[in-house]
Design a protein around this motif. Structure first.
Motif, mmCIF file in Angstrom:
data_model
loop_
_atom_site.group_PDB
_atom_site.id
_atom_site.type_symbol
_atom_site.label_atom_id
_atom_site.label_comp_id
_atom_site.label_asym_id
_atom_site.label_seq_id
_atom_site.Cartn_x
_atom_site.Cartn_y
_atom_site.Cartn_z
ATOM 1 N N THR A 1 0.820 -1.222 0.000
ATOM 2 C CA THR A 1 0.000 0.000 0.000
ATOM 3 C C THR A 1 0.847 1.263 0.000
ATOM 4 O OG1 THR A 1 -0.096 -0.346 2.363
ATOM 5 C CG2 THR A 1 -2.054 -0.956 1.109
ATOM 6 N N ASP A 2 2.148 1.133 0.374
ATOM 7 C CA ASP A 2 3.013 2.309 0.453
ATOM 8 C C ASP A 2 3.858 2.506 -0.800
ATOM 9 O OD1 ASP A 2 2.076 2.757 2.962
ATOM 10 O OD2 ASP A 2 3.757 1.757 3.972
ATOM 11 N N THR A 3 3.605 1.716 -1.836
ATOM 12 C CA THR A 3 4.473 1.737 -3.011
ATOM 13 C C THR A 3 4.680 3.148 -3.551
ATOM 14 O OG1 THR A 3 3.354 -0.328 -3.542
ATOM 15 C CG2 THR A 3 4.952 0.490 -5.139
ATOM 16 N N ALA A 4 3.646 3.934 -3.510
ATOM 17 C CA ALA A 4 3.770 5.284 -4.052
ATOM 18 C C ALA A 4 4.636 6.180 -3.164
ATOM 19 C CB ALA A 4 2.385 5.903 -4.218
ATOM 20 N N LYS A 5 4.673 5.878 -1.878
ATOM 21 C CA LYS A 5 5.320 6.764 -0.920
ATOM 22 C C LYS A 5 6.853 6.676 -0.920
ATOM 23 C CE LYS A 5 3.945 7.162 3.642
ATOM 24 N NZ LYS A 5 3.139 6.551 4.741
ATOM 25 N N TYR A 6 7.378 5.441 -1.122
ATOM 26 C CA TYR A 6 8.810 5.235 -0.936
ATOM 27 C C TYR A 6 9.516 4.868 -2.228
ATOM 28 C CZ TYR A 6 7.209 4.869 3.910
ATOM 29 O OH TYR A 6 6.643 5.102 5.107
ATOM 30 N N LYS A 7 10.744 5.448 -2.404
ATOM 31 C CA LYS A 7 11.505 5.184 -3.616
ATOM 32 C C LYS A 7 12.793 4.434 -3.305
ATOM 33 C CE LYS A 7 13.433 8.188 -6.709
ATOM 34 N NZ LYS A 7 14.213 9.054 -5.975
ATOM 35 N N ASN A 8 13.523 4.915 -2.299
ATOM 36 C CA ASN A 8 14.746 4.237 -1.857
ATOM 37 C C ASN A 8 15.047 4.628 -0.407
ATOM 38 O OD1 ASN A 8 15.793 6.777 -1.897
ATOM 39 N ND2 ASN A 8 17.048 6.471 -3.724
ATOM 40 N N LYS A 9 16.279 4.355 0.043
ATOM 41 C CA LYS A 9 16.621 4.570 1.446
ATOM 42 C C LYS A 9 16.363 6.004 1.916
ATOM 43 C CE LYS A 9 21.628 5.351 0.619
ATOM 44 N NZ LYS A 9 21.724 6.757 0.342
ATOM 45 N N ASP A 10 16.394 6.962 0.992
ATOM 46 C CA ASP A 10 16.250 8.361 1.400
ATOM 47 C C ASP A 10 14.794 8.787 1.589
ATOM 48 O OD1 ASP A 10 19.029 8.682 1.267
ATOM 49 O OD2 ASP A 10 18.882 8.868 -0.926
ATOM 50 N N SER A 11 13.858 7.856 1.281
ATOM 51 C CA SER A 11 12.449 8.229 1.375
ATOM 52 C C SER A 11 11.891 8.105 2.789
ATOM 53 C CB SER A 11 11.596 7.351 0.458
ATOM 54 O OG SER A 11 12.265 7.095 -0.750
ATOM 55 N N PHE A 12 12.706 7.577 3.704
ATOM 56 C CA PHE A 12 12.149 7.242 5.009
ATOM 57 C C PHE A 12 12.369 8.316 6.074
ATOM 58 C CE2 PHE A 12 12.569 3.307 2.712
ATOM 59 C CZ PHE A 12 11.379 2.643 3.005
#
Ligand SMILES: Nc1ncnc2c1ncn2[C@@H]1O[C@H](COP(=O)(O)OP(=O)(O)O)[C@@H](O)[C@H]1O
Ligand SMILES: [Mg+2]
Lengths: 246, 492
Positions: free
Chosen positions: B140-151
């Motif tokens: 469900t979070d696929t849109a929210k996160y791209k790589n390590k810097d997205s968190f």
């Protein structure tokens, strides 16, 4: 003259600084009944326990049938000890065993008697102390008098040459004292050599051959019962008798 | 990569480093007969920690629980090229290096990175696999996160002490990093939204995502040296001839791309057969094995612990000459020492430490260690029990001519044991639970088995619930049985 069963020479025993037995020299002849009396704390139990080396004397000699026990190794002491039966104030029956097992244990484990023979002998002894119907009971279910008679039977099972009694009736209700003293009297009649510490003056008078009066670490007086109770020789004994006969 | 390393273990390893180099390593360096030795022995023992799909994990093959995975394939090829048989020994990852040092295993293939620190202690082959790291997230979070810097502002999870854990800590900003020891626990935390993402190795991430429709993966973009993302085979230090020979195999594996083409897909198949049925009932055999070993360990340890306990108790009560005093001191020191050190260390010491002199199987080592441990506690109970028996009993027995020994055996001990029966029963029940410690040396008791089931099924909680119930059934049954005997004894 026959050899004394027990010979004590210059026996002394201290617990730390407490000199309980100071200098005791006495003899017990075969078949004799010695009654040891004296004030509480006077060392009577300690003396009795020195006779079969439950307590190691500090100095002096304890001989059994001419053999000095204090010089023997542990193993020989163990085997001489079985010849001296002991009965305690608190019975000390083994609570996890039946009456019969209590009696059979030592003959089987020490003498290697087989089960059948030990059982037969145990029943004989129980009959002798009038308790054969209690053979399968556990000690907790016995009255004090019954327990003490079992303890006597247990000691007799090793066929001892001498029996040591340490206040065998002191822990009993008065109505049970008689049944135990009767058993002891029977034993004496059959010729058993006995050393009895007791406060039962009636028993001392009627069964005792000699009275040893013990106080302050010494045998203060060694006398016949008649003389001891009628005309005590020492002040210490007079004093003691006046107190207990009141 | 797996790089878990307890401080404790590091210390133990260090201890062995002090001992081992003087004996084996230098001798080997002088005359390197490592290759010859293996070929003469005809068996190559591979150490691995099978809780790490698709590298290595347990699967049910023809109804039998077997260690499979790409590392096993590699091990088989290495053995085949050496002309020897492969034998696989499972244990916790933490124990592998010590096991290699102490000769319990001949090599380690367990997704191990050839880090400089490890290179000091063992010899590595060329790397056979170059991995990388991904981050597993909720779909469900696929849109929210791209790589390590997205968190930023969120929470990342990783296995404690691993390379990815350190990377997540160092290479993210504003992100809190949470470590857990087990991969399955991390996934569980992710699904219950305690974590926003879990950093793990690419093959593992792929395994999780393909087996769980609610998960997705994104690249981590961690900046890594290649030694931290690659796997190699470890041998004992100084095994140059062996390493050289195995390198030929490793190079061929790389040249023919065997891992990608053959080994990983094969492992994936097992993963599928493994996870078709993740119901706990399907794994009843695994749990049964666990119960069996837990009981074996407990019963044996109680038996030997009891005997050791009696001996120690008597030794502690010895009075007399110099010899007896020395005995008493020794027994006292032993009891104090055992009670003052963790059982886990004792288990490792017996397995690895004694292993330097005699090659004891893990189960035997476990039983020895727990018996030795339990003996110290039982000794104290027995001593208390003996003291609780009235002196009059001893006097009566002695006055009947019984020796000290017979008095103890026939009169005092039976009564002492009756008095301490409840404490001994408690010790038994404690041991049922404490026997789980031997899972660290790879004994397949309940905890170990449940971990296997957890990594097999990707289910975090169910196996824990199952073994909780199983442990309770075991302890409850045991305490009923003990009570029965206690009541029976009271009748006497
Ligand atoms: N094991 C022991 N340790 C220290 N003192 C003891 C011990 N046994 C007895 N005593 C002491 O020895 C003395 C005599 O005790 P005991 O022989 O029991 O006297 P009795 O039996 O005449 O009452 C008492 O003062 C007692 O405290
Ligand atoms: Mg007394």
């Amino acid at each position: 003259m026959t050899k004394p069963v027990i010979e004590v020479e210059a026996l002394a025993k201290s617990f730390g600084d407490n000199e309980v037995l100071k200098d005791i020299t006495e003899k017990v002849e075969p078949g004799q009944v010695i009654v040891v009396i004296g004030p509480s704390g006077g060392g009577k139990s300690t003396f009795l326990r020195c006779l079969n080396l439950l307590e190691t004397p500090t100095s002096g000699k304890v001989a059994f049938e001419g053999q000095d026990l204090t010089t023997l190794d542990t193993k020989s002491v163990n085997s001489l000890r079985e010849k001296m039966g002991m009965v305690f104030q608190g019975f000390n029956l083994f609570p996890n065993m039946t009456v019969l097992e209590n009696i059979k244990l030592a003959p089987m484990k020490v003498k290697g008697t087989d089960d059948a023979a030990a059982t037969k002998r145990a029943h004989e002894l129980l009959q002798r102390v009038g308790l054969d119907d209690h053979a399968d009971a556990f000690p907790t279910s016995l009255s004090g008098g019954q327990a003490q008679r079992v303890a006597i039977a247990r000691a007799l099972a090793m066929d001892p040459k001498v029996m040591l009694f340490d206040e065998p009736t002191s822990a009993l209700d008065p109505e049970m004292v008689g049944e135990v003293l009767n058993v002891m009297q029977e034993l004496a009649k059959e010729g058993m050599t006995m050393v009895v510490v007791t406060h039962e003056m009636g028993f001392a008078k009627s069964v005792g051959d000699r009275i040893w009066f013990m106080a302050d670490g010494y045998i203060q007086e060694n006398n016949t019962p008649e003389n001891f109770f009628a005309h005590p020789e020492t002040e210490r004994a007079k004093d003691f008798l006046s107190k207990i006969l009141m | 990569m797996k790089k878990k390393y307890g401080l404790l273990l590091a210390m133990i390893v260090a201890l062995f480093m002090l001992v081992v180099p003087m004996s084996t390593q230098h001798a080997q360096a002088a005359t390197d007969d490592s290759l010859e030795k293996i070929q003469k022995k005809g068996v190559l023992v591979m150490g691995t920690s099978p809780d790490y799909p698709p590298y290595e994990f347990q699967a049910t093959v023809n109804g039998k629980s077997t260690v499979v995975g790409m590392d096993v394939k590699i091990g088989k090829k290495v053995a085949k090229d050496l002309g020897v048989k492969l034998k696989i020994k499972s244990m916790s990852f933490d124990s592998l290096l010590v096991a290699l040092q102490t000769g319990k295993v001949d090599m380690i293939i367990s997704g191990m990175n050839p880090t400089p620190a490890r290179r000091k202690n063992v010899d590595f082959t060329h790397t056979y696999y170059q991995g990388g790291y991904d981050i597993v997230i909720n779909k469900t979070d696929t849109a929210k996160y791209k790589n390590k810097d997205s968190f930023s502002g969120g929470t990342l999870g990783a296995q404690t002490g691993t390379t990815q854990y350190n990377a997540a800590k160092k290479q993210t900003k504003n992100t809190s990093v949470k470590g857990m020891t087990s991969q399955s626990d991390l996934i569980l935390a992710l699904q219950s939204h305690k974590l926003d993402g879990v950093a793990m190795e690419k093959p593992s991430a792929e395994a999780y995502v393909s087996n769980n429709k609610q998960l997705a993966m994104i690249p981590s973009d961690f900046n890594m040296s290649s030694s931290a993302t690659s796997s190699a085979i470890a041998f004992r230090k100084g095994s140059t001839s062996l390493v050289n020979k195995v390198n030929v195999t490793v190079d061929q594996i790389k040249k023919d791309k065997l891992v990608k083409k053959d080994y990983l897909p094969a492992a994936g198949k097992y993963l599928k057969t493994n996870t078709v049925n993740t119901s706990m009932g399907h794994y009843w055999k695994a749990f049964l094995t666990g119960i069996e070993y837990t009981l074996i360990i407990t019963v044996c340890s109680v038996f030997f612990g009891f005997i050791i306990g009696i001996i120690l108790a008597l030794a502690r009560m010895a009075k007399g000459g110099v010899l007896k005093t020395a005995l008493r001191w020794l027994a006292t020191a032993y009891v104090e020492f055992i009670r003052g050190t963790p059982m886990m260390v004792q288990v490792m010491f017996v397995y690895f430490g004694l292993g330097l002199f005699v090659n004891l199987p893990a189960l035997t080592s476990g039983i020895i260690a727990i018996s030795l441990n339990s003996g110290a506690y039982v000794a104290e109970y027995i001593r208390g029990g003996i003291n609780s028996v009235d002196d009059g009993q001893t006097e009566a027995a002695r006055s009947l001519g019984m020796s000290n020994g017979k008095t103890m055996r026939y009169v005092v001990l039976p009564q002492a044991l009756k008095n301490i029966w409840p404490s001994l029963g408690n010790e038994f029940i404690t041991l049922i639970k404490d026997s789980s410690i031997v899972s660290i040396i790879g004994v397949t008791e309940l905890i170990y088995q449940s971990n296997i089931v957890r990594s097999d099924t990707y289910r975090g909680v169910a196996p824990i619930v199952v073994i909780m119930v199983l442990y309770f059934i075991l302890t409850f049954t045991a305490s009923r049985i003990l009570n029965y005997f206690e009541r029976k004894m009271q009748h006497d």
